[in-house]
Motif scaffolding. Structure first.
Motif, PDB file in Angstrom:
ATOM      1  N   UNK A  43       0.854  -1.189   0.000  1.00  0.00           N
ATOM      2  CA  UNK A  43       0.000   0.000   0.000  1.00  0.00           C
ATOM      3  C   UNK A  43       0.892   1.242   0.000  1.00  0.00           C
ATOM      4  N   UNK A  44       0.417   2.330  -0.620  1.00  0.00           N
ATOM      5  CA  UNK A  44       1.217   3.554  -0.683  1.00  0.00           C
ATOM      6  C   UNK A  44       0.330   4.785  -0.699  1.00  0.00           C
ATOM      7  N   UNK A  45       0.934   5.937  -0.573  1.00  0.00           N
ATOM      8  CA  UNK A  45       0.214   7.209  -0.597  1.00  0.00           C
ATOM      9  C   UNK A  45      -0.334   7.464  -2.001  1.00  0.00           C
ATOM     10  N   UNK A  46      -1.423   8.215  -2.079  1.00  0.00           N
ATOM     11  CA  UNK A  46      -2.013   8.456  -3.400  1.00  0.00           C
ATOM     12  C   UNK A  46      -1.162   9.379  -4.268  1.00  0.00           C
ATOM     13  N   UNK A  47      -0.122   9.969  -3.689  1.00  0.00           N
ATOM     14  CA  UNK A  47       0.820  10.758  -4.494  1.00  0.00           C
ATOM     15  C   UNK A  47       1.944   9.893  -5.063  1.00  0.00           C
ATOM     16  N   UNK A  48       1.942   8.610  -4.729  1.00  0.00           N
ATOM     17  CA  UNK A  48       3.017   7.697  -5.141  1.00  0.00           C
ATOM     18  C   UNK A  48       2.614   6.811  -6.319  1.00  0.00           C
ATOM     19  N   UNK A  49       1.564   7.204  -7.036  1.00  0.00           N
ATOM     20  CA  UNK A  49       1.024   6.343  -8.079  1.00  0.00           C
ATOM     21  C   UNK A  49       1.999   5.975  -9.185  1.00  0.00           C
ATOM     22  N   UNK A  50       3.018   6.778  -9.396  1.00  0.00           N
ATOM     23  CA  UNK A  50       4.024   6.465 -10.422  1.00  0.00           C
ATOM     24  C   UNK A  50       5.348   6.004  -9.822  1.00  0.00           C
ATOM     25  N   UNK A  51       5.744   6.632  -8.729  1.00  0.00           N
ATOM     26  CA  UNK A  51       7.089   6.371  -8.214  1.00  0.00           C
ATOM     27  C   UNK A  51       7.215   4.983  -7.587  1.00  0.00           C
ATOM     28  N   UNK A  52       6.193   4.508  -6.863  1.00  0.00           N
ATOM     29  CA  UNK A  52       6.315   3.201  -6.228  1.00  0.00           C
ATOM     30  C   UNK A  52       6.329   2.069  -7.262  1.00  0.00           C
ATOM     31  N   UNK A  53       5.442   2.078  -8.261  1.00  0.00           N
ATOM     32  CA  UNK A  53       5.598   1.065  -9.319  1.00  0.00           C
ATOM     33  C   UNK A  53       6.983   1.123  -9.961  1.00  0.00           C
ATOM     34  N   UNK A  54       7.534   2.319 -10.083  1.00  0.00           N
ATOM     35  CA  UNK A  54       8.875   2.449 -10.644  1.00  0.00           C
ATOM     36  C   UNK A  54       9.933   1.785  -9.786  1.00  0.00           C
ATOM     37  N   UNK A  55       9.762   1.849  -8.455  1.00  0.00           N
ATOM     38  CA  UNK A  55      10.707   1.192  -7.558  1.00  0.00           C
ATOM     39  C   UNK A  55      10.686  -0.326  -7.768  1.00  0.00           C
ATOM     40  N   UNK A  56       9.501  -0.874  -7.969  1.00  0.00           N
ATOM     41  CA  UNK A  56       9.397  -2.316  -8.200  1.00  0.00           C
ATOM     42  C   UNK A  56       9.947  -2.699  -9.573  1.00  0.00           C
ATOM     43  N   UNK A  57       9.659  -1.871 -10.558  1.00  0.00           N
ATOM     44  CA  UNK A  57      10.134  -2.166 -11.915  1.00  0.00           C
ATOM     45  C   UNK A  57      11.660  -2.122 -12.007  1.00  0.00           C
ATOM     46  N   UNK A  58      12.291  -1.381 -11.093  1.00  0.00           N
ATOM     47  CA  UNK A  58      13.751  -1.278 -11.124  1.00  0.00           C
ATOM     48  C   UNK A  58      14.440  -2.536 -10.604  1.00  0.00           C
ATOM     49  N   UNK A  59      13.685  -3.424  -9.980  1.00  0.00           N
ATOM     50  CA  UNK A  59      14.247  -4.678  -9.486  1.00  0.00           C
ATOM     51  C   UNK A  59      14.113  -5.737 -10.571  1.00  0.00           C
ATOM     52  N   UNK A  60      15.212  -6.261 -11.035  1.00  0.00           N
ATOM     53  CA  UNK A  60      15.194  -7.210 -12.148  1.00  0.00           C
ATOM     54  C   UNK A  60      14.399  -8.469 -11.837  1.00  0.00           C
ATOM     55  N   UNK A  61      14.366  -8.845 -10.576  1.00  0.00           N
ATOM     56  CA  UNK A  61      13.700 -10.106 -10.226  1.00  0.00           C
ATOM     57  C   UNK A  61      12.179  -9.964 -10.150  1.00  0.00           C
ATOM     58  N   UNK A  62      11.684  -8.742 -10.209  1.00  0.00           N
ATOM     59  CA  UNK A  62      10.242  -8.526 -10.134  1.00  0.00           C
ATOM     60  C   UNK A  62       9.669  -8.247 -11.519  1.00  0.00           C
ATOM     61  N   UNK A  63       8.497  -8.815 -11.780  1.00  0.00           N
ATOM     62  CA  UNK A  63       7.840  -8.633 -13.080  1.00  0.00           C
ATOM     63  C   UNK A  63       6.348  -8.388 -12.860  1.00  0.00           C
ATOM     64  N   UNK A  64       5.664  -8.110 -13.955  1.00  0.00           N
ATOM     65  CA  UNK A  64       4.206  -7.908 -13.911  1.00  0.00           C
ATOM     66  C   UNK A  64       3.809  -6.884 -12.844  1.00  0.00           C
ATOM     67  N   UNK A  65       4.498  -5.757 -12.833  1.00  0.00           N
ATOM     68  CA  UNK A  65       4.195  -4.698 -11.867  1.00  0.00           C
ATOM     69  C   UNK A  65       2.903  -3.999 -12.282  1.00  0.00           C
TER      70      UNK A  65
END
Length: 287
Positions: free
Chosen positions: A247-269
């Protein structure tokens, strides 16, 4: 004394709460009335008249709620899925939007036998306990670094065991510790987290400012510091095909998915919205 219409009491309670600035006055009014009567909210239309003592008890709770004391502090409980847990001073009050993490996680776990679930920043333990209730075959771990929150979580966990739920494994620790749950690396089916994520300095409602522990609400680094640690921890805990929901703040709608996408082992963000359409949580799978 003459009995009085319950409908009018609910209308008056709604009016008072609306004038006090409560965000959901009708909802809170009906929940207060149901609490006083000891019935489910849906049964209120079946009760046309109540005694004056009931009206007085309703009025006392409404007056406290109008002072912006959290509804859950007045009733003593909060709900998640099919369970309720005790809440009060010193622990974060669970919000309805966190149920979306529960729903997503339960869908992910369908067809998996004896799944391993980790709830980071567990607070009252409500999310971990909701998973343990819904999936009696799951092994559920829960973590928090606040001793006051852990005391509430332990109380709630013991209460759920008394009614037959599977026990959760509750730990004191910090998501910033790179060794936390090291024995579970690569073995976890699901990591969920409702972390502190409100950027420091943000103005919050009186119910939050006066009652929720600040360390459970606010985070440094524009509200992202704890989330960064959660992503790092989840990336090593998850087994291939395992899932992460934060869960994240409603101002984080782009930045938090970006944090997950930056991890090579994570997919389908995927970013998800809450019931009001605001960005609220993000999910990913371990590749």
């Amino acid at each position: 004394m003459k009995r009085q219409p319950l409908r009018l009491a609910i209308l008056e309670a709604t009016r008072i709460l609306d004038q006090a600035g409560v965000a959901s006055p009708r909802n809170d009014a009906e929940l207060i009335v149901a609490h006083v009567l000891g019935v489910e909210r849906g049964r209120l239309p079946l009760i046309p008249l109540v005694d004056p003592a009931v009206i007085e008890a309703i009025g006392q709770l409404v007056a406290q709620r109008a002072k912006r004391i959290p509804l859950q502090h007045l009733t003593g409980w909060a709900a998640m899925g099919d369970i309720t847990v005790a809440v009060g001073q010193g622990v974060f009050v669970p919000r309805p939007e966190t149920e979306l993490l529960l729903e997503w996680g339960l869908k992910l776990l369908r067809g998996r036998e004896y799944p391993v679930v980790v709830d980071l920043c567990t607070g009252s333990g409500v999310l971990a306990l909701a998973f343990a209730n819904a999936r009696q075959d799951a092994v559920v771990y829960a973590l928090d670094n606040d001793p006051h929150a852990l005391a509430w979580a332990r109380h709630n966990a013991d209460a759920r065991v008394e009614v037959g739920d599977t026990a959760i494994r509750l730990y004191s620790g910090d998501v910033a510790d790179h060794t936390v749950f090291a024995e579970l690396d690569g073995l976890v089916d699901l990591v969920v987290c409702n972390p502190p994520y409100v950027p420091e300095g943000t103005e919050v409602p009186p119910e939050v400012a006066g009652y929720d522990p600040p360390r459970a609400v606010f985070a440094s680094g524009h509200g992202l510091d704890v989330i960064r640690h959660v992503v790092t921890t989840a990336a090593r805990l998850l087994r291939p095909g395992g899932g992460l929901a934060i869960e994240h703040d409603d101002t984080h709608g782009r930045v938090v998915p970006g944090l997950l996408e930056s991890r090579r082992v994570l997919r389908d963000v995927v970013g998800h919205t809450d019931l009001t359409g605001r960005p609220r949580f993000v999910t990913a799978l371990r590749g």
